[in-house]
Motif scaffolding. Structure first.
Motif, mmCIF file in Angstrom:
data_model
loop_
_atom_site.group_PDB
_atom_site.id
_atom_site.type_symbol
_atom_site.label_atom_id
_atom_site.label_comp_id
_atom_site.label_asym_id
_atom_site.label_seq_id
_atom_site.Cartn_x
_atom_site.Cartn_y
_atom_site.Cartn_z
ATOM 1 N N GLU B 3 37.497 119.500 -56.168
ATOM 2 C CA GLU B 3 36.068 119.687 -56.382
ATOM 3 C C GLU B 3 35.510 118.526 -57.195
ATOM 4 N N GLU B 4 34.305 118.119 -56.880
ATOM 5 C CA GLU B 4 33.733 116.990 -57.631
ATOM 6 C C GLU B 4 32.904 117.497 -58.799
ATOM 7 N N ARG B 7 28.813 112.727 -58.880
ATOM 8 C CA ARG B 7 28.759 111.858 -57.710
ATOM 9 C C ARG B 7 27.482 111.018 -57.821
ATOM 10 N N THR B 27 32.530 108.967 -56.761
ATOM 11 C CA THR B 27 32.721 110.413 -56.833
ATOM 12 C C THR B 27 33.832 110.676 -57.835
ATOM 13 N N VAL B 28 33.546 111.543 -58.805
ATOM 14 C CA VAL B 28 34.539 111.852 -59.834
ATOM 15 C C VAL B 28 34.999 113.289 -59.634
ATOM 16 N N ASP B 29 36.300 113.458 -59.436
ATOM 17 C CA ASP B 29 36.837 114.803 -59.227
ATOM 18 C C ASP B 29 36.974 115.541 -60.540
ATOM 19 N N LYS B 30 36.853 116.872 -60.430
ATOM 20 C CA LYS B 30 37.027 117.707 -61.619
ATOM 21 C C LYS B 30 38.433 117.579 -62.164
ATOM 22 N N THR B 185 36.739 116.758 -67.472
ATOM 23 C CA THR B 185 36.887 115.565 -66.663
ATOM 24 C C THR B 185 36.526 114.376 -67.528
ATOM 25 N N HIS B 202 42.358 108.028 -61.059
ATOM 26 C CA HIS B 202 41.489 107.434 -60.059
ATOM 27 C C HIS B 202 40.796 106.249 -60.733
#
Lengths: 439, 308
Positions: B3-4, B7, B27-30, B185, B202
């Motif tokens: 899940e992001e 973004r 986009t940064v994921d949780k 995050t 990431h």
């Protein structure tokens, strides 16, 4: 809103808790009251001692001068020539030579040679004494009766009386204008004092680099307004303390001064009748002025005066402190502020200087325009408000313009501020700031 | 697909005379650590300021948890700026409390949590000290606490380790990992490439206002493999070269009695083939694949971008 009040609280509390605030709050009124009393005291206590050689070419017409010596001025009557008297002056403890030339009765001029400049007060008192004698001698010379002379001699005093629908009223506009000027002066001082505090606060936040942390929680505009309002409250607190303390100190000081004032009458005993009359008249005028001054306190509409004072104080302060905040945001240290300070402080200083002239001509065009233009109105309008009878439309125009102007400068400064606070290590020019406005 | 939490879509930001961000999408994921890398002046700080709503982008949209970014999100984000400081004349505790309240924490809650953190970092004695009495490292600790105190879902650390000694760096590193374990995050911007390798899941590389590289750390590193191996062997280089068959010998070296060679294989050739070819000539002691460091990738990509 909650965040802004947090900021206001911090700005207010950190400043009020400072030692310098306490010191200034206590010292300010002491200084003001002290200075006022010093002025009064210096006017009263004439410590100058004059010992004059009188050279009388109309010898011995002025021999009676000797008897007119007072504690401060001693006349020593001689039959020396002017030159030898002057020579003696230099090697003795005499302070001057009073030279009364042969033609004095016609020319009505004498000379005073001195080693150290006597005060104008002393000069005038010597002048009066010589004048009295010349007058008497001339009366005798022309065979005029003294009684007749006083009937003829005329000094006319013009009493301005304000006439309006509500009736006649003695005009005290000058005195009122001074009260207004004092209020304007307070506004001037506080805009400077606290405007610069806002600027310093902004610079502090910028140089300590805390600003980026704060504006990740609140909007730059909130931070700026919080600071401006917080500092305004500090200013109002300070004024309240000063007013309370100054009145307290003055009340004590006044009673002391009045007591020492009783000694004055003794001087009158040594005066010639006509001098005494004059002094009496002068005294009467003084007491009248004193009563008038008491009247002034009643004649100025204080609720209105204080209401307008608060309005113009806050309006002027908001207007200028927003500009000061913008300056603070554009620079990296206080030393860089000069180039931006000048255009902001100029109108302020100008308003202050002009209000001195406006006391003299409170209904002229300069007074009108300067009390309408927002940059100068907070100071100049106070002079006019104190005098009363400013047309309502002028008051309204001036206030609406002031409100519009501070909304505008706050908006303008907000735009400069939000960019400026994030610019480090860059010498900023006016052109740069102009660009920030349009980001 | 994870899940992001954040973004950005085609974000562009222009200052008066230069382009700070050019069409940047990330986009940064949780519950991940997202490394935001790039040379000085590349546009990282601009992007971070946009996430914090200190600035608005000229075009493009940013989403927080799927919603377009709005002021309500501010108290769910924690930000430790690179240029940071505190009010010098204010007391530590008072100041931390103030900044926490600005982030929307109630005073009582803030006080309670601050006490916990101060005990955890063993700095209770600092509470009534003025900030100017503290060393830079001490101030950084306070700033770290202030950043995480309101338990934000998204944390942005810009050079969090500057000014810290190795012990405190380790302490903060572990705290960051613990925050991630607890569901936060982290967007992490730094020039310290070792810590990127240690922490990030990431990374995105921004250069000259454009995003030039974006992906999982693992993937990026393996995609930058150049089919190069380090081989340690007994025997001499002349013997080794007999078996090389055209593979490129990049480096020769010696270490503790072993000869070492760095060999780049021709395209499509597998390690086994190489080993088969050289084993008859020398005695192989070890063989490892040369994995590029983030540092090398950073330099390589930025230089490539210059050429464009």
């Amino acid at each position: 809103m909650g965040k802004i009040s947090l900021i206001i609280q911090r700005e207010y509390l950190t400043r009020v808790k400072k030692k310098s605030f306490l010191v200034l709050s206590l010292l300010g009124p002491l200084l003001i009251a002290g200075m006022m009393m010093l002025v009064i005291w210096m006017g009263m206590a004439e410590n100058e001692n004059q010992k004059l050689i009188v050279v009388d070419d109309l010898n011995p017409a002025f021999a009676m001068l000797k008897s007119k010596s007072t504690r401060n001025v001693k006349f020593v009557y001689t039959d020396m020539s002017l030159d030898s008297a002057k020579a003696k002056l230099l090697e003795s403890d005499f302070t001057g030579v009073l030279y009364l030339p042969k033609n004095i009765l016609n020319a009505k001029a004498a000379q005073l040679f001195f080693k150290k400049h006597p005060s104008s007060f002393v000069l005038r008192s010597i002048e009066k004494k010589v004048e009295g004698i010349v007058e008497s001698l001339n009366l005798v010379q022309f065979g005029i009766d003294r009684e007749d002379f006083y009937k003829v001699k005329s000094t006319v005093t013009l009493h301005p009386v304000l006439f309006s629908k509500s009736g006649e009223e003695e005009d005290l506009s000058k005195e009122k204008a001074y009260v207004g000027f004092a209020f304007g002066l307070v506004i001037y001082m506080f805009i400077f004092l606290y405007g610069v505090q806002v600027m310093r606060g902004v610079i502090e936040e910028k140089t300590s680099r805390i600003v980026e942390i704060i504006i990740s929680s609140v909007k730059p505009f909130q931070l700026m307004m919080g600071k401006i309002v917080g500092v305004a409250l500090v200013g109002l607190t300070q004024i309240a303390i000063w007013v309370a303390l100054t009145f307290g100190i003055m009340a004590i000081g006044q009673s002391v001064i009045y007591e020492s004032n009783f000694g004055v009458d003794k001087v009158a005993e040594q005066m010639t009748p006509e001098m005494a009359k004059k002094v009496e008249a002068a005294n009467a005028f003084n007491t009248k002025a004193l009563i008038d001054e008491d009247n002034i306190i009643f004649m100025i509409n204080w609720p209105i005066m204080i209401g307008w004072f608060l309005f113009f104080f806050l309006g002027g302060y908001l207007l200028y402190s927003a500009l000061f905040a913008a300056i603070g945001s554009a620079v990296d240290s206080e030393t860089d502020t000069q180039q931006f300070m000048l255009p902001v402080t100029m109108p302020l200083v100008f308003a202050y200087v002009m209000s001195v002239f406006i006391i003299e001509n409170p209904e002229g065009p300069a007074a009108f325009w300067l009390s309408i233009v927002p940059l100068t109105s907070p100071i100049v309008m106070m002079v006019r408000v104190a005098m009363g009878n400013v047309p309502i439309w002028e008051m309204l125009l001036s206030s609406v313009l002031l409100i519009a102007a501070f909304v505008f400068t706050v908006w303008l400064s907000g735009r400069i501020y939000r960019t400026g606070i994030l610019m480090y290590g860059k010498k900023v020019s006016y052109r740069e700031i102009w660009k920030w406005l349009w980001y | 697909m994870a899940e992001e939490i954040f973004r950005s879509e085609n974000i562009t930001k222009r200052y008066a005379n230069h382009l700070a961000l050019d069409n940047v999408s990330i986009t940064v994921d949780k519950q991940s650590v997202f490394g935001l890398l790039g040379p000085n002046g590349a546009g990282k700080t601009s992007l971070i300021r946009i996430i914090n709503q200190i600035m608005a982008p000229d075009s493009g949209t940013a989403y927080f948890n799927g919603e377009p970014l709005c002021p309500e999100h501010i108290c769910r984000i924690g930000y430790l700026p690179e240029e940071r400081g505190l009010y010098k004349k204010m007391k530590v505790g008072e100041q931390a409390l103030y900044l926490a309240q600005l982030k929307g924490l109630k005073k009582s809650v803030a006080l309670e949590r601050l006490k916990e953190w101060f005990i955890k970092f063993e700095i209770e004695a600092w509470w009534d000290k003025k900030v100017e009495e503290l060393s830079k490292g001490m101030q950084q600790k306070i700033q770290f606490i202030i950043t995480v105190l309101h338990e934000p879902e998204l944390l942005i650390f810009d050079e969090p380790f500057s000014g810290f000694d190795p012990i405190n760096t380790e302490l903060i590193k572990n705290e960051i990992l613990a925050l991630k374990e607890n569901g936060a995050t982290i967007i992490f911007s730094t020039h310290n490439m070792e810590s990127v390798e240690e922490l990030c899941d990431h990374i995105a590389l921004i250069d000259n206002s454009k995003k030039i590289l974006d992906g999982k750390l693992k993937d990026i590193r393996s995609s930058h493999k150049s089919n190069t191996y380090n081989i340690g062997f007994r025997g001499d280089f002349a013997a080794l070269k007999k078996g090389l068959n055209g593979h490129e010998l990049i480096e020769e070296g010696q270490d503790e009695g072993l000869n070492k060679a760095k060999i780049k294989l021709a395209d499509g050739i597998r390690l086994n083939t190489l080993l088969q070819a050289i084993i008859p000539h020398v005695e192989v002691e070890f063989c490892t694949e040369q994995i590029p460091s983030i540092r090398d990738i950073f330099i390589e990509e930025v230089n490539k971008n210059k050429g464009r």
